[in-house]
Scaffold this motif. Sequence first.
Motif, PDB file in Angstrom:
ATOM      1  N   GLU A  99       0.833  -1.201   0.000  1.00 46.09           N
ATOM      2  CA  GLU A  99       0.000   0.000   0.000  1.00 46.09           C
ATOM      3  C   GLU A  99       0.871   1.255   0.000  1.00 46.09           C
ATOM      4  N   MET A 100       1.956   1.245   0.784  1.00 46.09           N
ATOM      5  CA  MET A 100       2.828   2.411   0.842  1.00 46.09           C
ATOM      6  C   MET A 100       3.574   2.631  -0.463  1.00 46.09           C
ATOM      7  N   VAL A 101       3.964   1.555  -1.129  1.00 42.76           N
ATOM      8  CA  VAL A 101       4.632   1.677  -2.425  1.00 42.76           C
ATOM      9  C   VAL A 101       3.689   2.332  -3.432  1.00 42.76           C
ATOM     10  N   ARG A 102       2.446   1.895  -3.445  1.00 40.01           N
ATOM     11  CA  ARG A 102       1.467   2.483  -4.384  1.00 40.01           C
ATOM     12  C   ARG A 102       1.218   3.955  -4.058  1.00 40.01           C
ATOM     13  N   HIS A 103       1.061   4.253  -2.757  1.00 40.16           N
ATOM     14  CA  HIS A 103       0.806   5.634  -2.350  1.00 40.16           C
ATOM     15  C   HIS A 103       1.970   6.539  -2.751  1.00 40.16           C
ATOM     16  N   ALA A 104       3.189   6.099  -2.472  1.00 41.87           N
ATOM     17  CA  ALA A 104       4.366   6.909  -2.787  1.00 41.87           C
ATOM     18  C   ALA A 104       4.497   7.123  -4.294  1.00 41.87           C
ATOM     19  N   TYR A 105       4.275   6.071  -5.061  1.00 40.45           N
ATOM     20  CA  TYR A 105       4.417   6.175  -6.515  1.00 40.45           C
ATOM     21  C   TYR A 105       3.354   7.101  -7.115  1.00 40.45           C
ATOM     22  N   GLU A 106       2.139   6.981  -6.643  1.00 35.43           N
ATOM     23  CA  GLU A 106       1.023   7.739  -7.219  1.00 35.43           C
ATOM     24  C   GLU A 106       0.955   9.189  -6.741  1.00 35.43           C
ATOM     25  N   LYS A 107       1.419   9.446  -5.510  1.00 31.16           N
ATOM     26  CA  LYS A 107       1.205  10.774  -4.923  1.00 31.16           C
ATOM     27  C   LYS A 107       2.475  11.607  -4.736  1.00 31.16           C
ATOM     28  N   SER A 108       3.628  10.977  -4.665  1.00 36.01           N
ATOM     29  CA  SER A 108       4.873  11.705  -4.433  1.00 36.01           C
ATOM     30  C   SER A 108       5.666  11.809  -5.736  1.00 36.01           C
ATOM     31  N   PRO A 109       5.843  13.021  -6.284  1.00 31.69           N
ATOM     32  CA  PRO A 109       6.615  13.165  -7.526  1.00 31.69           C
ATOM     33  C   PRO A 109       8.027  12.583  -7.412  1.00 31.69           C
ATOM     34  N   TYR A 110       8.617  12.703  -6.231  1.00 31.37           N
ATOM     35  CA  TYR A 110       9.977  12.202  -6.057  1.00 31.37           C
ATOM     36  C   TYR A 110      10.019  10.694  -6.234  1.00 31.37           C
ATOM     37  N   TYR A 111       9.122   9.984  -5.561  1.00 25.52           N
ATOM     38  CA  TYR A 111       9.136   8.522  -5.642  1.00 25.52           C
ATOM     39  C   TYR A 111       8.665   8.031  -7.006  1.00 25.52           C
ATOM     40  N   HIS A 112       7.776   8.768  -7.633  1.00 28.73           N
ATOM     41  CA  HIS A 112       7.344   8.371  -8.982  1.00 28.73           C
ATOM     42  C   HIS A 112       8.563   8.334  -9.914  1.00 28.73           C
ATOM     43  N   ARG A 113       9.350   9.406  -9.860  1.00 32.83           N
ATOM     44  CA  ARG A 113      10.542   9.469 -10.708  1.00 32.83           C
ATOM     45  C   ARG A 113      11.596   8.446 -10.260  1.00 32.83           C
ATOM     46  N   LYS A 114      11.771   8.296  -8.948  1.00 32.31           N
ATOM     47  CA  LYS A 114      12.785   7.379  -8.422  1.00 32.31           C
ATOM     48  C   LYS A 114      12.489   5.941  -8.842  1.00 32.31           C
ATOM     49  N   PHE A 115      11.222   5.535  -8.744  1.00 35.17           N
ATOM     50  CA  PHE A 115      10.843   4.174  -9.145  1.00 35.17           C
ATOM     51  C   PHE A 115      10.981   3.991 -10.654  1.00 35.17           C
ATOM     52  N   ASP A 116      10.592   5.004 -11.412  1.00 37.60           N
ATOM     53  CA  ASP A 116      10.731   4.917 -12.868  1.00 37.60           C
ATOM     54  C   ASP A 116      12.197   4.758 -13.261  1.00 37.60           C
ATOM     55  N   VAL A 123      17.272   0.099   8.478  1.00 31.36           N
ATOM     56  CA  VAL A 123      16.530   0.697   7.363  1.00 31.36           C
ATOM     57  C   VAL A 123      15.051   0.580   7.704  1.00 31.36           C
ATOM     58  N   ALA A 124      14.317   1.674   7.591  1.00 29.98           N
ATOM     59  CA  ALA A 124      12.927   1.670   8.042  1.00 29.98           C
ATOM     60  C   ALA A 124      11.972   2.176   6.972  1.00 29.98           C
ATOM     61  N   THR A 125      10.803   1.544   6.930  1.00 34.20           N
ATOM     62  CA  THR A 125       9.697   2.003   6.089  1.00 34.20           C
ATOM     63  C   THR A 125       8.479   2.181   6.988  1.00 34.20           C
ATOM     64  N   PRO A 126       8.072   3.419   7.258  1.00 38.99           N
ATOM     65  CA  PRO A 126       6.879   3.633   8.077  1.00 38.99           C
ATOM     66  C   PRO A 126       5.611   3.426   7.245  1.00 38.99           C
ATOM     67  N   PHE A 127       4.600   2.810   7.868  1.00 42.82           N
ATOM     68  CA  PHE A 127       3.304   2.649   7.209  1.00 42.82           C
ATOM     69  C   PHE A 127       2.420   3.861   7.521  1.00 42.82           C
ATOM     70  N   ASP A 128       1.357   4.000   6.766  1.00 48.53           N
ATOM     71  CA  ASP A 128       0.323   5.003   7.058  1.00 48.53           C
ATOM     72  C   ASP A 128       0.886   6.410   7.149  1.00 48.53           C
ATOM     73  N   ARG A 129       1.939   6.701   6.398  1.00 47.72           N
ATOM     74  CA  ARG A 129       2.480   8.057   6.351  1.00 47.72           C
ATOM     75  C   ARG A 129       1.930   8.740   5.119  1.00 47.72           C
ATOM     76  N   GLU A 130       0.994   9.617   5.320  1.00 53.28           N
ATOM     77  CA  GLU A 130       0.280  10.229   4.211  1.00 53.28           C
ATOM     78  C   GLU A 130       1.060  11.374   3.573  1.00 53.28           C
ATOM     79  N   ALA A 131       1.530  12.330   4.380  1.00 48.80           N
ATOM     80  CA  ALA A 131       2.158  13.531   3.836  1.00 48.80           C
ATOM     81  C   ALA A 131       3.567  13.294   3.323  1.00 48.80           C
ATOM     82  N   LEU A 132       4.380  12.577   4.101  1.00 48.05           N
ATOM     83  CA  LEU A 132       5.790  12.412   3.765  1.00 48.05           C
ATOM     84  C   LEU A 132       6.173  10.938   3.775  1.00 48.05           C
ATOM     85  N   PRO A 133       5.832  10.206   2.718  1.00 47.08           N
ATOM     86  CA  PRO A 133       6.229   8.788   2.673  1.00 47.08           C
ATOM     87  C   PRO A 133       7.751   8.676   2.587  1.00 47.08           C
TER      88      PRO A 133
END
Length: 428
Positions: free
Chosen positions: A27-44, A286-296
């Motif tokens: 869920e966090m991967v999808r949220h970051a990719y769809e909503k965060s321009p940084y992660y969208h570009r980073k994943f691409d 290395v940490a990945t927080p869940f349910d982080r809406e504003a700053l994934p």
Amino acid sequence: MASKFYSKIETMPRDELRKFQEKKVLEMVRHAYEKSPYYHRKFDQAGIKPADIKSLDDFCKKVPFTSKHELVTSQREQPPYGEFLAVPKEKLRLVFISPGPIFEPYTQEDVMTTRKNMAKGIITGGAGEGDIIQITLSYHFMPAGLFAHIAAEEAGLTIIPAGTGETRMQIDFMKKLGTTIYAGTPSFLARLAEEAQKMGVDPKKDLKLKIGICGAEPLPPDLRKKLQDTFDMELFDAYGVAELGVMTRECEYHNGMHVNEELYFLEIIDPNTLERVEPGEEGEIVATPFDREALPLIRYRTGDASVLTEEVCKCGRTEARILGIRGRVDMLTKVKGVFIHPKQAQDVVKQYPELGRLQIIVERPGDYDEMTVVVEGKDPSKFSQWESKLKEEFKQALRIKSNVKMVKEGDIPPDARYLEDRRKHYAK
């Protein structure tokens, strides 16, 4: 003191917990990719899409790491939040600042998630309704004080929002109001012990403290024992990172710190190969927080070294535990709860042609961290003036007080590390 369970996930079988975390990670991967321009570009750029990540194993093998440097650079180049921001600015409700500087935005949903996360730590320590908590953490700019406050609300405690400093007043309030829980750094608790004795207050007889919830700096065994004996109380340690939040807490067995796996997925990696290590092996958190809406933040490298164990604790919790913080994997180090990097001091010294090389030395001769910045100068007759001037400038740059020692050119060995941490790091 027996701790209480906050949610059923704390005792969930490991295979079920893994499935729960897998769902949250995807869920966090999808949220970051769809909503965060940084992660969208980073994943691409990494050649991956959310659909390629079907399991935790996929996540750990395919998804790239995120560094603090990336976050700081993004915010500096596109202020104030950089391209990490994954919600409209109008949805933000709180903004904190941590060293970097890093702006940490929170939506209302983020605030509620953090409230429950930190409440779990308080409850794990045995706190409950009827307890009075005195919060001695900073409420200004940084999140610790306010988040401890709302966590205490969630736990049903009576709150004294003391903030930092004012040691005599802190002791007076503790005595008059019957404080039962201390929340703050262990070094400040040590200062309160000293001040109480100067005031003629017996910490054991005149105060009612029974629990201390500590964080932001190391809690070595000798200091823990000294404070527990002085106040006749039980101390509980916690570990967190400002931009990630508090991720772990101790139970009554004090055998490592339980990871809040309901809200965080933690990995331990070899900082050189970047491969995951097995439980029981030391590496970087290395940490990945869940349910982080504003700053994934996805696979965020903390720079802290530890060991992870998945052995079930005597308290009954099945959550993984980290076995202390073994130090830093790079040149950063934490002093009095604040990360220090030589570059911060170097930026000050570079302003003055009369000054040369520097070295930061961190020690713990007693119960407190002490930091000394050694600076080379050309004119010994002006060393006293420079020490006074630089003491104030370093305080502004490093955000904590430090000693300053001027030395002649060439006195700092050519092969000396810019930052020398002489403290002994303790495992729990």
